[in-house]
Design a protein around this motif. Structure first.
Motif, PDB file in Angstrom:
ATOM      1  N   MET A 161       0.821  -1.204   0.000  1.00 17.79           N
ATOM      2  CA  MET A 161       0.000   0.000   0.000  1.00 17.79           C
ATOM      3  C   MET A 161       0.860   1.262   0.000  1.00 17.79           C
ATOM      4  O   MET A 161       0.460   2.298  -0.515  1.00 17.79           O
ATOM      5  N   LEU A 162       2.066   1.135   0.569  1.00 20.37           N
ATOM      6  CA  LEU A 162       2.951   2.296   0.640  1.00 20.37           C
ATOM      7  C   LEU A 162       3.363   2.771  -0.753  1.00 20.37           C
ATOM      8  O   LEU A 162       3.601   3.954  -0.962  1.00 20.37           O
ATOM      9  N   GLY A 165       1.223   5.307  -2.032  1.00 21.59           N
ATOM     10  CA  GLY A 165       1.474   6.612  -1.424  1.00 21.59           C
ATOM     11  C   GLY A 165       2.673   7.288  -2.054  1.00 21.59           C
ATOM     12  O   GLY A 165       2.666   8.498  -2.297  1.00 21.59           O
ATOM     13  N   ALA A 166       3.703   6.479  -2.364  1.00 23.90           N
ATOM     14  CA  ALA A 166       4.939   7.050  -2.908  1.00 23.90           C
ATOM     15  C   ALA A 166       4.689   7.733  -4.246  1.00 23.90           C
ATOM     16  O   ALA A 166       5.277   8.776  -4.543  1.00 23.90           O
ATOM     17  N   GLN A 168       2.269   9.379  -5.069  1.00 25.45           N
ATOM     18  CA  GLN A 168       1.585  10.672  -4.930  1.00 25.45           C
ATOM     19  C   GLN A 168       2.570  11.831  -4.820  1.00 25.45           C
ATOM     20  O   GLN A 168       2.168  12.995  -4.795  1.00 25.45           O
ATOM     21  N   ILE A 169       3.867  11.506  -4.722  1.00 21.93           N
ATOM     22  CA  ILE A 169       4.880  12.562  -4.777  1.00 21.93           C
ATOM     23  C   ILE A 169       4.681  13.381  -6.043  1.00 21.93           C
ATOM     24  O   ILE A 169       4.829  14.604  -6.037  1.00 21.93           O
ATOM     25  N   THR A 283     -10.163   5.914   5.986  1.00 25.62           N
ATOM     26  CA  THR A 283      -9.652   6.927   5.053  1.00 25.62           C
ATOM     27  C   THR A 283     -10.505   8.185   5.078  1.00 25.62           C
ATOM     28  O   THR A 283      -9.981   9.294   4.997  1.00 25.62           O
ATOM     29  N   SER A 423      -4.064   0.755  -4.515  1.00 27.60           N
ATOM     30  CA  SER A 423      -3.765   1.662  -3.409  1.00 27.60           C
ATOM     31  C   SER A 423      -3.421   3.043  -3.951  1.00 27.60           C
ATOM     32  O   SER A 423      -3.597   4.049  -3.254  1.00 27.60           O
ATOM     33  N   ILE A 426      -6.645   4.840  -4.045  1.00 23.66           N
ATOM     34  CA  ILE A 426      -6.996   5.326  -2.706  1.00 23.66           C
ATOM     35  C   ILE A 426      -6.105   6.526  -2.352  1.00 23.66           C
ATOM     36  O   ILE A 426      -6.591   7.559  -1.881  1.00 23.66           O
ATOM     37  N   GLY A 427      -4.803   6.370  -2.643  1.00 22.74           N
ATOM     38  CA  GLY A 427      -3.859   7.438  -2.309  1.00 22.74           C
ATOM     39  C   GLY A 427      -4.175   8.731  -3.021  1.00 22.74           C
ATOM     40  O   GLY A 427      -4.177   9.808  -2.401  1.00 22.74           O
ATOM     41  N   ILE A 430      -7.165  10.348  -1.516  1.00 21.27           N
ATOM     42  CA  ILE A 430      -6.834  11.005  -0.244  1.00 21.27           C
ATOM     43  C   ILE A 430      -6.098  12.315  -0.512  1.00 21.27           C
ATOM     44  O   ILE A 430      -6.390  13.350   0.087  1.00 21.27           O
ATOM     45  N   ALA A 431      -5.138  12.260  -1.457  1.00 23.27           N
ATOM     46  CA  ALA A 431      -4.386  13.469  -1.791  1.00 23.27           C
ATOM     47  C   ALA A 431      -5.328  14.563  -2.281  1.00 23.27           C
ATOM     48  O   ALA A 431      -5.199  15.733  -1.896  1.00 23.27           O
ATOM     49  N   ILE A 434      -7.006  16.073   0.621  1.00 22.81           N
ATOM     50  CA  ILE A 434      -6.139  16.969   1.393  1.00 22.81           C
ATOM     51  C   ILE A 434      -6.023  18.318   0.695  1.00 22.81           C
ATOM     52  O   ILE A 434      -6.188  19.379   1.309  1.00 22.81           O
TER      53      ILE A 434
ATOM     54  N   LEU B  22       1.893  15.109   1.757  1.00 23.69           N
ATOM     55  CA  LEU B  22       2.582  13.823   1.606  1.00 23.69           C
ATOM     56  C   LEU B  22       2.544  13.041   2.908  1.00 23.69           C
ATOM     57  O   LEU B  22       2.312  11.837   2.919  1.00 23.69           O
ATOM     58  N   VAL B  25      -0.957  11.581   3.396  1.00 23.97           N
ATOM     59  CA  VAL B  25      -1.215  10.452   2.494  1.00 23.97           C
ATOM     60  C   VAL B  25      -0.485   9.222   3.003  1.00 23.97           C
ATOM     61  O   VAL B  25      -1.046   8.127   3.101  1.00 23.97           O
ATOM     62  N   PHE B  26       0.794   9.420   3.374  1.00 21.30           N
ATOM     63  CA  PHE B  26       1.581   8.285   3.830  1.00 21.30           C
ATOM     64  C   PHE B  26       1.041   7.706   5.129  1.00 21.30           C
ATOM     65  O   PHE B  26       0.850   6.503   5.244  1.00 21.30           O
ATOM     66  N   LEU B  29      -2.097   5.720   4.591  1.00 27.84           N
ATOM     67  CA  LEU B  29      -1.876   4.418   3.959  1.00 27.84           C
ATOM     68  C   LEU B  29      -1.135   3.477   4.912  1.00 27.84           C
ATOM     69  O   LEU B  29      -1.424   2.280   4.940  1.00 27.84           O
ATOM     70  N   ALA B  33      -2.403  -0.052   6.160  1.00 28.09           N
ATOM     71  CA  ALA B  33      -1.581  -1.253   6.031  1.00 28.09           C
ATOM     72  C   ALA B  33      -1.433  -1.940   7.378  1.00 28.09           C
ATOM     73  O   ALA B  33      -1.589  -3.156   7.491  1.00 28.09           O
TER      74      ALA B  33
END
Lengths: 440, 119
Positions: A161-162, A165-166, A168-169, A283, A423, A426-427, A430-431, A434, B22, B25-26, B29, B33
């Motif tokens: 899942m991470l 998220g990555a 989304q940078i 979430t 994911s 989802i990420g 979420i972004a 935000i 960031l 978001v992290f 997630l 997890a």
């Protein structure tokens, strides 16, 4: 054939007889009143030709040929290219063909004021465009995506899942880039989300932030960037098979590309049922602004996994999403009316969109390599699946799969790549939430 | 918030959003997890205690019994079923039967009632 000629000549005779018999004089006197008073003698003869010419002239002034500008022609050509790409290369044809047709529809030149164009209140296209402007379509698309998606690979291996998220940078880096290029905060936020590689999210966020209606604190109105952002997001999503492979080859070494991952464990039905409910609550508690997107996504998934609502899930993932995709594609395409679309801003957005895709892909790939530093032996992940962290479901997962096959013909990464892929959805939602809560 | 925007530099505001965004978001997630890594077994255990074997409506897929049953195996089965269904159409009988359909007379494409009716 003979019949046709007879009918046609009869009709044309009727049309030319009308002014001669004086049937059309009342209209004529209204328009040519001054002419009629000065040229009483040859009024009759001239009026026939005049009227015919006038009619042809007004007709001509209403045609596309008279009103077309170079912008229209360029956009129509772009629309044809979209359709061509969709048919010939199979790049997301379900999106590119409706959008391409929409681009052509939106760029047929017309005379303003007849409720024709997409930006004229009261026109049919404007009513359909309402769903885009008010952000109605994206949540419905998410409902369908939720009903289609199988989250089991994510449940089996939650650490993937991470990677979502990555990636989304890309969103936030583009956001910053847009700020530096002189866009104001809400506009930059909407442009940044292109890096999320998620069409519905991009449309949703731009309809909230860069809709041409909101007024900023210093009194200026934000620009309407929904069209350019949506087109950029969708066209780069279609170009994922072109953009991502070179980056993968650049950043991931040959040995790493051959890493085999152990097959994900089987996930029980109960876990699949719990997932949407828990993920929805968690979430949306963190990012309530993403509620329309994430709420519908997990609701759709619950319909699929509950095992009791197969009918609803079936409608959501087939008919409903098809209908919304048609409407969304055509109206987004049609919103690229040349006089509004071809601006310096659009070009900048296209540039930023490409960069944000590159950054997002690199972010995912590098983060996967970074995660590998901490994982040992069997648990190591193939860094290629990091690229699937940009959403673009399921295209980027497919690209990862084919790239993996190129280095090792027996290494099937599709199941593993689906985890960061979903994911990523989802990420990016979420972004979006935000960004919306910061700038909305 | 809106007042702040007037006086702060948008770029610095942008950096704030960049890092907090960031981070959020992290963390969300990571939370998700973690919950699915550690929380889910607990939830399933609690569910088991609450229901105490009453749960017969939903048949469980027994994981231990099918430890050899990997995703690849299921993909193969799925593909073969799909191929069977999609090619099923080809195994139809080749006999065509054309039945004549009797209809009441309709003059919609009549050659008798034309415009140039020359009898």
């Amino acid at each position: 054939m003979k019949k046709l000629i007879i009918i046609f000549s009869a009709l044309s005779l009727l049309i030319f007889m009308r002014p001669v018999l004086g049937l059309g004089t009342d209209i004529n006197s209204a328009t040519n009143a001054s002419v009629a008073t000065t040229q009483v003698d040859n009024f009759e003869e001239e009026s026939i030709i005049d009227e015919a010419l006038d009619g042809i002239k007004t007709f001509y002034s209403y045609t596309g040929f008279a009103n077309s500008s170079s912008g229209n022609v360029i956009m129509i050509i772009i629309g044809i290219v979209f359709i061509y790409l969709g048919i010939k290369f199979d790049y997301e044809p379900l999106l590119l063909i409706p959008i391409g047709a929409g681009v052509i529809i939106g760029n047929i030149p017309f005379v303003a004021g007849n409720q024709t164009g997409i930006y004229e209140t009261g026109s049919v296209l404007n009513y359909l465009y309402f769903g885009v402007v008010k952000g109605v379509y994206p949540p419905l698309i998410f409902l369908g995506i939720g009903a289609m998606t199988d989250f089991s690979s994510l449940i089996a291996n939650p650490k993937l899942m991470l990677l979502g998220g990555a990636a989304q940078i890309g969103v936030f880096a583009t956001f910053l880039g847009a700020l530096y290029l002189g866009f104001n905060l809400p506009e930059s936020g909407a442009i940044g989300i292109i890096g999320g590689a998620d069409g519905p999210t991009a449309i949703f966020l731009s309809s909230k932030l860069a809709n041409g209606v909101n007024v900023l604190a210093d009194g200026t109105t934000v620009k309407n960037l929904i069209g350019p952002i949506a087109i950029a997001a969708y066209s780069y999503m279609a170009l994922v098979p072109v953009i991502q492979p070179p980056l993968m080859r650049l950043l991931i070494s040959k040995e790493d590309r051959k890493i085999r991952m152990k097959p994900p464990r089987a996930v029980t039905q109960k876990e699949k049922m719990i997932f949407p409910v828990v993920a929805l609550i968690l979430t949306t508690f963190i990012s309530p602004s993403a509620l329309p997107l994430l709420g519908m996504l997990f609701f759709g998934n619950l319909l699929k996994e509950s095992g009791r609502t197969e009918r609803l899930a079936d409608t959501a993932r087939t008919k409903l999403i098809d209908i919304v995709t048609i409407l969304l594609g055509v109206t987004v395409g049609a919103s690229t009316q040349a006089d509004i679309f071809i601006t310096k801003d659009s070009m900048l957005i296209f540039g930023l969109g490409a960069i944000s895709f590159v950054i997002a892909t690199c972010g995912g790939l590098l983060f996967a390599k970074f995660m590998n530093l901490f994982l040992k032996g069997d648990n190591k992940i193939n860094p290629l699946i990091g690229a699937a962290g940009v959403s673009a479901v399921p295209d980027s997962a497919r690209v990862v799969h084919t790239e993996g096959l190129k280095s090792d013909p027996n290494n099937y990464l599709l199941m593993h790549a689906m985890a960061p892929n979903v994911s990523g959805v989802i990420g990016s939602a979420i972004a979006a939430g935000i960004i919306l809560s910061f700038l909305g | 918030m809106t007042h702040l925007l007037l006086y702060t530099d948008p770029i610095s505001e942008g950096y704030v959003i960049l890092f907090t965004g960031l981070l959020i978001v992290f963390t969300s997630l990571v939370l998700l997890a973690l919950i699915f890594n550690y929380g889910l077994p607990i939830m399933l255990y609690v569910y088991k205690i609450i229901t105490k074997g009453k749960d017969k409506k939903i048949s469980e897929i027994k994981v231990k019994g099918d430890s050899g049953f990997t995703g690849e195996l299921s993909a193969v089965i799925g593909a073969s079923v799909h191929m069977y269904l999609s090619e099923q159409h080809d195994i139809e009988s080749g006999i065509l039967t054309i039945k004549e359909v009797k209809k009441a007379y309709s003059p919609w494409s009549s050659k008798i009632y034309g415009i140039q009716n020359r009898l």
